[in-house]
Write a protein that holds these residues in place. Structure first.
Motif, PDB file in Angstrom:
ATOM      1  N   ALA A  75       0.807  -1.229   0.000  1.00  0.00           N
ATOM      2  CA  ALA A  75       0.000   0.000   0.000  1.00  0.00           C
ATOM      3  C   ALA A  75       0.836   1.273   0.000  1.00  0.00           C
ATOM      4  N   VAL A  76       2.035   1.231   0.565  1.00  0.00           N
ATOM      5  CA  VAL A  76       2.859   2.430   0.685  1.00  0.00           C
ATOM      6  C   VAL A  76       3.985   2.376  -0.349  1.00  0.00           C
ATOM      7  N   ALA A  77       3.875   3.204  -1.361  1.00  0.00           N
ATOM      8  CA  ALA A  77       4.904   3.378  -2.397  1.00  0.00           C
ATOM      9  C   ALA A  77       5.509   2.057  -2.863  1.00  0.00           C
ATOM     10  N   PRO A  78       4.717   1.212  -3.489  1.00  0.00           N
ATOM     11  CA  PRO A  78       5.254  -0.071  -3.939  1.00  0.00           C
ATOM     12  C   PRO A  78       6.157   0.077  -5.165  1.00  0.00           C
ATOM     13  N   SER A  79       7.150  -0.776  -5.230  1.00  0.00           N
ATOM     14  CA  SER A  79       8.001  -0.824  -6.420  1.00  0.00           C
ATOM     15  C   SER A  79       7.354  -1.780  -7.422  1.00  0.00           C
ATOM     16  N   PHE A  80       7.861  -1.761  -8.659  1.00  0.00           N
ATOM     17  CA  PHE A  80       7.336  -2.675  -9.665  1.00  0.00           C
ATOM     18  C   PHE A  80       7.605  -4.122  -9.256  1.00  0.00           C
ATOM     19  N   ARG A  81       8.718  -4.355  -8.605  1.00  0.00           N
ATOM     20  CA  ARG A  81       9.052  -5.700  -8.135  1.00  0.00           C
ATOM     21  C   ARG A  81       8.026  -6.165  -7.092  1.00  0.00           C
ATOM     22  N   GLU A  82       7.689  -5.297  -6.143  1.00  0.00           N
ATOM     23  CA  GLU A  82       6.703  -5.645  -5.117  1.00  0.00           C
ATOM     24  C   GLU A  82       5.330  -5.885  -5.736  1.00  0.00           C
ATOM     25  N   LEU A  83       4.983  -5.066  -6.719  1.00  0.00           N
ATOM     26  CA  LEU A  83       3.703  -5.254  -7.402  1.00  0.00           C
ATOM     27  C   LEU A  83       3.666  -6.582  -8.157  1.00  0.00           C
ATOM     28  N   GLY A  84       4.774  -6.938  -8.775  1.00  0.00           N
ATOM     29  CA  GLY A  84       4.874  -8.221  -9.477  1.00  0.00           C
ATOM     30  C   GLY A  84       4.748  -9.391  -8.517  1.00  0.00           C
ATOM     31  N   GLN A  85       5.421  -9.271  -7.370  1.00  0.00           N
ATOM     32  CA  GLN A  85       5.321 -10.325  -6.358  1.00  0.00           C
ATOM     33  C   GLN A  85       3.889 -10.442  -5.839  1.00  0.00           C
ATOM     34  N   LEU A  86       3.255  -9.290  -5.599  1.00  0.00           N
ATOM     35  CA  LEU A  86       1.868  -9.296  -5.143  1.00  0.00           C
ATOM     36  C   LEU A  86       0.973  -9.964  -6.178  1.00  0.00           C
ATOM     37  N   ALA A  87       1.166  -9.635  -7.436  1.00  0.00           N
ATOM     38  CA  ALA A  87       0.347 -10.232  -8.495  1.00  0.00           C
ATOM     39  C   ALA A  87       0.528 -11.750  -8.528  1.00  0.00           C
ATOM     40  N   ALA A  88       1.766 -12.218  -8.397  1.00  0.00           N
ATOM     41  CA  ALA A  88       2.019 -13.661  -8.401  1.00  0.00           C
ATOM     42  C   ALA A  88       1.388 -14.338  -7.186  1.00  0.00           C
TER      43      ALA A  88
END
Length: 134
Positions: A75-88
């Motif tokens: 929720a707080v300033a996610p990086s593209f890597r964190e977003l990718g991990q979340l999506a997976a």
């Protein structure tokens, strides 16, 4: 200000993760206790279906809490890597939840059919009067 928000979100993530873990643990303990109780009283495999259904519901709910904690984490300033991990992670947990839900629905349907068949079988005998000597 962003550091405070990050600290609050991290605390919330820990709380939500703990809630999810608690739901799964409580469900597993409950299911094990019911498994032992039913196993001592009845040896019929169909007696374990309600135990499996309830455990499945606990697992599904626990997975929802875990997914919520993953969403909060980004929720707080996610990086593209964190977003990718979340999506997976979200995709894996959603798939698990979907198939778990399908299995629960199928077992519910089977239990309903067995219950209906048992009622129909015992009810039809007395309804047609086959036990009546006349």
């Amino acid at each position: 200000m962003e550091e405070l928000l990050e600290d609050v979100v991290n605390a919330l993530v820990s709380i939500v993760e703990a809630c999810g873990a608690a739901v799964i643990i409580i469900g597993a303990v409950w299911a094990f206790a019911r498994f032992v109780w039913v196993g001592l009283r009845r040896r019929d495999t169909s007696a374990f279906v309600p135990v499996r259904l309830t455990l499945g519901r606990f697992l599904a709910l626990g997975l929802e809490f875990q997914l919520a904690s993953d969403v909060l984490r980004t929720a707080v300033a996610p990086s593209f890597r964190e977003l990718g991990q979340l999506a997976a992670v979200a995709a894996i947990r959603t798939a698990l939840n979907y198939f778990l839900g399908k299995e629960i629905a199928e077992e519910r349907r089977q239990v309903a059919e067995e219950t209906k068949g048992a009622r129909t079988g015992s009810g039809s005998t007395s309804a047609h009067g086959s036990s009546d000597p006349a």
